[in-house]
Design an enzyme around this catalytic site. Structure first.
Site, PDB file in Angstrom:
ATOM      1  N   ASP A 129     -10.937  -3.597  -4.287  1.00  0.00           N
ATOM      2  CA  ASP A 129      -9.487  -3.727  -4.350  1.00  0.00           C
ATOM      3  C   ASP A 129      -9.063  -4.755  -5.403  1.00  0.00           C
ATOM      4  O   ASP A 129      -9.575  -5.887  -5.393  1.00  0.00           O
ATOM      5  CB  ASP A 129      -9.002  -4.171  -2.960  1.00  0.00           C
ATOM      6  CG  ASP A 129      -7.510  -4.036  -2.783  1.00  0.00           C
ATOM      7  OD1 ASP A 129      -7.006  -2.905  -2.824  1.00  0.00           O
ATOM      8  OD2 ASP A 129      -6.839  -5.075  -2.588  1.00  0.00           O
TER       9      ASP A 129
ATOM     10  N   GLU B 267     -10.750  -1.110  -8.567  1.00  0.00           N
ATOM     11  CA  GLU B 267      -9.359  -0.688  -8.730  1.00  0.00           C
ATOM     12  C   GLU B 267      -8.764  -1.560  -9.835  1.00  0.00           C
ATOM     13  O   GLU B 267      -8.505  -2.744  -9.632  1.00  0.00           O
ATOM     14  CB  GLU B 267      -8.577  -0.886  -7.424  1.00  0.00           C
ATOM     15  CG  GLU B 267      -7.195  -0.273  -7.534  1.00  0.00           C
ATOM     16  CD  GLU B 267      -6.173  -0.942  -6.620  1.00  0.00           C
ATOM     17  OE1 GLU B 267      -5.163  -0.297  -6.344  1.00  0.00           O
ATOM     18  OE2 GLU B 267      -6.388  -2.089  -6.200  1.00  0.00           O
TER      19      GLU B 267
HETATM   20  O1  ISL Z   1       0.401   0.945  -4.977  1.00  0.00           O
HETATM   21  C1  ISL Z   1       0.493   0.706  -6.147  1.00  0.00           C
HETATM   22  C2  ISL Z   1       1.141   1.667  -7.058  1.00  0.00           C
HETATM   23  O2  ISL Z   1       1.649   2.735  -6.342  1.00  0.00           O
HETATM   24  C3  ISL Z   1      -0.060  -0.517  -6.736  1.00  0.00           C
HETATM   25  O3  ISL Z   1       0.882  -1.302  -7.291  1.00  0.00           O
HETATM   26  C4  ISL Z   1      -0.895  -1.293  -5.734  1.00  0.00           C
HETATM   27  O4  ISL Z   1      -0.162  -2.270  -5.095  1.00  0.00           O
HETATM   28  C5  ISL Z   1      -2.009  -1.930  -6.475  1.00  0.00           C
HETATM   29  O5  ISL Z   1      -2.729  -0.897  -7.027  1.00  0.00           O
HETATM   30  C6  ISL Z   1      -2.932  -2.710  -5.584  1.00  0.00           C
HETATM   31  O6  ISL Z   1      -3.380  -1.888  -4.556  1.00  0.00           O
HETATM   32  C7  ISL Z   1      -4.361  -2.314  -3.695  1.00  0.00           C
HETATM   33  O7  ISL Z   1      -4.150  -3.616  -3.219  1.00  0.00           O
HETATM   34  C8  ISL Z   1      -3.006  -3.820  -2.405  1.00  0.00           C
HETATM   35  C9  ISL Z   1      -2.871  -2.771  -1.307  1.00  0.00           C
HETATM   36  O8  ISL Z   1      -1.589  -2.835  -0.743  1.00  0.00           O
HETATM   37  C10 ISL Z   1      -3.100  -1.370  -1.822  1.00  0.00           C
HETATM   38  O9  ISL Z   1      -3.051  -0.447  -0.761  1.00  0.00           O
HETATM   39  C11 ISL Z   1      -4.419  -1.374  -2.518  1.00  0.00           C
HETATM   40  O10 ISL Z   1      -4.808  -0.094  -2.960  1.00  0.00           O
HETATM   41  C12 ISL Z   1      -3.162  -5.186  -1.810  1.00  0.00           C
HETATM   42  O11 ISL Z   1      -4.424  -5.289  -1.199  1.00  0.00           O
END
Ligand code: ISL
Ligand code: CA
Length: 542
Positions: free
Chosen positions: A203, A257
Site C-alpha cells: 500500500d 501501489e
Molecule cells: O483511491 C484512490 C483513487 O481512487 C487513491 O487516491 C488512493 O487513496 C491511493 O491510491 C492510496 O490507496 C491506498 O491507501 C489508502 C487506502 O484508503 C486505499 O484503499 C489504498 O488502496 C490508505 O491506506
C-alpha cells in the site's frame, strides 16, 4: 537464466491475479460482513477462472476507519473476518488448489489504535515516540502545509506537537527513519512469509521516506500532493533493505501501489537489477477520467491507447508492467470503460476483459469484474461509507463551494464505494452475499446482474486466461498499436520475432470495418463477420 523475447521468465509475469476485498466478498455467518470462511466457500468460483494468484485486501485487526487500511495489529486477523485458524485454512486451500496468495502490506501508516501509537502519543519521552513523525507547530499552525490525501491538513496536534498522517488522522505515518520501525516491518513480513504467503501488494509504498526538512509544498504541488510524497530521499534505500532483510530467502512476488509515481520514475522501483519491487501499479489508466482538480472528466479511446504505447516505450526488458482497470478504490470497469446498459453490459465487459488479458503486463482483476458488476446508483450522501467521500462532502458541500447535485454527479462517477458493494452471487435477497443485513447496500440491479446471469462473461475470462497461459506471445510478446488514432477501434499486435497475435477491440456499439487475419482464436460473438460488430472482441493468430 531462462529468457523469452529478452525478458527473464518469472512465474508472476505469467500469472493472472484476482483481488478480493474480504468485507464484500461472501458472508458465511450472517453478520452482514464478508469473512475468510466466505472466501473459502467460493474458491471454486475463483479457481474456475484459471487465475493463478489471489490478492487479499487487508485481513488484519483494525478499527476500520478505512476498511482495514488502518491496522491495529499486524499479526492478528480482523475479528469480523475470522480467526488465525481460518486464515491458515484458507491459505492451505488456496495452495491445494494450485494457486498462490499475496496479502496487503500497509506500512506507510498504522492505525492510531496500534499499541505503538498508543505509546507514542503518551509524550516526547516515550520509547515509541520515534515510531511516528512528531514535529512542533509553527505557532498554532501545523509544521508545514502538507495536506492529507483524504483532505484537510496532514498534521494533527496532540499536546505541544503535531503528528503526520498523509491519509486520515486515524492513520498516523510510521517513521521509517527509525531503524526499529524498519525492523518491525521486516519482522512482520517474515511472520506472514513463514506461514507461506507468496508475496505482498504494498500500500502506497512510495510514501514511506519523508524528506526530513519537511518543506512546504509549492503552490503547484498542492492539488496533487501525491507526486511530492513519492520523492522521499531514502525510498530506494528502504526498498533494497526490505528485499535483503525480509524477502530475499523466499520465492515471492511484490507489487507496489505507486500512487504518485510517474512513468519516468518507474524503472527506479522495478528494474530487476536494482533489487527493489517486482512490479508497481501505475495509475494512468485509472486516472484517465480525472481532471486536474481530481474530479471526473470525459476521456477518449486514443488517450487510453497512448498509455499502452507509452509504457511499451518507457519500460525496457528489465522492467515488468502490470495492467488493471479496477480495484477497491475505483468505479466498476463496465460502467467506466464499457457500456452498462442491459444490451451491452456483457459484451463491453468482455472487450475490457480481452484488453486486460491480452496486453503487456501482469493482469489484476477485481472481484465482480467476472460477473460484470456495475456502479451503484447513489442518490443521497447517507449512502456512502467511504471516509474520503464523507470528508469531501464536508469540505465541498457543507462549505457551500459545491451543490449537493454536483457532488452526487461526481461521486456517481468516481466513488470508491462502487467497488465495495457486496458481490452479487445470485438473485436471492442481498444478492446471496449474506443471510443478514449487509454492511453496505447491495446494488439494486442484483436480480439481473449476478453470478448466475453472467456466465458468458465468466466463461470469456476463463477462455482468455487459458489462452494467455498457452501462448507465450500474449505474455512476453512486444506490443504495437496498429491504429493509434482510430476513435473506436483498438487493434494491437503481440508478437515475438514477428509471430503472435493481433487483438481487435470495438470500443463502441456501432459496426466498425477492420481488416483482420482469418485464424480467430477468441471472439465474443458466435460467428465471424467482415466488420467488427458492437463491442466485439477478436483475437487472431498472425
Ligand atoms: O483511491 C484512490 C483513487 O481512487 C487513491 O487516491 C488512493 O487513496 C491511493 O491510491 C492510496 O490507496 C491506498 O491507501 C489508502 C487506502 O484508503 C486505499 O484503499 C489504498 O488502496 C490508505 O491506506
Ligand atoms: Ca461474516
Amino acid at each position: 537464466m531462462d529468457t523469452l523475447n529478452g525478458y527473464s521468465r518469472r512465474w508472476w509475469k505469467e500469472a493472472v491475479v484476482y483481488q478480493i476485498y474480504p468485507r464484500s466478498f461472501c458472508d458465511s455467518n450472517g453478520d452482514g460482513i464478508g469473512d475468510l470462511r466466505g472466501v473459502l466457500s467460493k474458491l471454486e468460483h475463483i479457481k474456475g477462472l484459471g487465475v493463478d494468484v489471489i490478492w487479499l485486501s487487508p485481513h488484519f485487526d483494525s478499527p476500520n476507519a478505512d476498511n482495514g487500511y488502518d491496522i491495529r495489529d499486524y499479526r492478528a486477523v480482523m475479528a469480523e473476518f475470522g480467526a488465525m485458524a481460518d486464515f491458515d485454512a484458507l491459505l492451505c486451500a488456496i495452495h491445494t488448489a494450485g494457486m498462490k496468495l499475496i496479502i496487503d502490506l500497509v506500512v506507510n501508516h498504522s492505525s492510531d489504535e496500534h499499541v505503538w501509537f498508543a505509546e507514542s502519543r503518551k509524550g516526547p519521552d516515550n520509547p515509541y515516540r520515534d515510531y511516528y513523525i512528531w514535529r512542533p507547530g509553527r505557532g498554532n499552525e501545523p509544521p508545514n502545509n502538507w495536506t492529507s490525501i483524504f483532505l484537510g491538513p496532514a498534521w494533527t496536534r496532540e499536546g505541544d506537537d503535531w503528528y503526520l498522517h498523509l491519509f486520515a488522522s486515524k492513520q498516523p505515518d510510521l517513521n521509517w527513519e527509525n531503524p526499529k520501525v524498519r525492523h518491525e516491518v521486516h519482522d512482520l513480513m517474515r511472520f506472514w512469509l513463514d506461514k507461506g504467503v507468496d508475496g505482498f501488494r504494498m500500500d502506497v509504498i512510495p510514501f514511506i521516506s519523508k524528506d526530513q526538512e519537511f518543506k512546504d509544498l509549492l503552490a503547484d504541488q498542492c492539488a496533487k500532493p501525491q507526486f511530492a510524497y513519492t520523492t522521499g530521499p531514502k525510498l530506494h534505500e528502504y526498498l533494497q533493505e526490505m528485499r535483503r532483510e525480509a524477502l530475499a530467502p523466499y520465492d515471492t512476488m511484490t507489487v507496489g501501489e505507486a500512487f504518485g509515481v510517474t512513468l519516468d520514475q518507474t524503472p527506479l522501483l522495478i528494474d530487476e537489477r536494482r533489487g527493489e519491487l517486482d512490479m508497481i501499479f501505475q495509475f494512468d489508466t485509472v486516472e484517465i477520467d480525472r481532471g486536474a482538480d481530481g474530479r471526473w472528466k470525459p476521456w477518449t479511446l486514443p488517450e487510453l491507447k497512448r498509455i499502452f504505447t507509452r509504457h511499451e516505450a518507457a519500460l525496457d526488458k528489465h522492467c515488468w508492467p502490470t495492467v488493471f482497470f479496477s480495484n477497491h478504490d475505483n468505479p466498476r470497469v463496465v460502467s467506466r470503460y464499457g457500456d452498462d446498459s442491459p444490451q451491452w453490459r456483457i459484451k463491453s465487459a468482455q472487450v475490457m476483459a480481452t484488453l486486460l488479458l491480452t496486453t503487456k503486463g501482469t493482469p489484476f482483476m477485481y472481484q465482480g469484474d467476472e460477473i460484470g458488476m456495475t456502479n451503484f446508483p447513489f442518490t443521497a450522501p447517507e449512502q456512502f461509507d467511504d471516509l474520503w467521500t464523507k470528508a469531501a462532502w464536508r469540505e465541498e458541500v457543507e462549505s457551500g463551494r459545491t451543490t449537493s447535485e454536483a457532488f452526487l454527479f461526481n461521486q456517481n462517477k468516481v466513488s470508491r464505494d462502487h467497488a465495495r458493494t457486496p458481490m452479487q452471487w445470485s438473485d436471492a435477497p442481498h444478492g446471496g452475499f449474506t443471510s443478514g443485513t449487509p454492511w453496505l447496500a447491495v446494488n439494486p440491479d442484483y436480480v439481473e446482474v449476478n453470478a448466475r446471469t453472467s456466465g458468458a462473461l465468466y466463461d470469456a475470462f476463463a477462455r482468455l486466461i487459458a489462452l494467455r497461459h498457452a501462448e507465450a506471445a500474449l505474455v512476453y510478446g512486444d506490443f504495437r498499436d496498429r491504429m493509434p488514432d482510430h476513435p473506436h477501434l483498438f487493434v494491437y499486435e503481440r508478437t515475438i520475432d514477428g509471430k503472435g497475435f493481433v487483438v481487435a477491440l470495438n470500443v463502441s456499439a456501432e459496426d466498425q470495418a477492420c481488416d483482420l487475419p482469418g485464424d480467430v482464436v477468441f471472439s465474443n460473438y458466435g460467428d465471424i463477420s467482415p466488420a467488427l460488430r458492437g463491442w466485439e472482441a477478436r483475437v487472431c493468430r498472425l
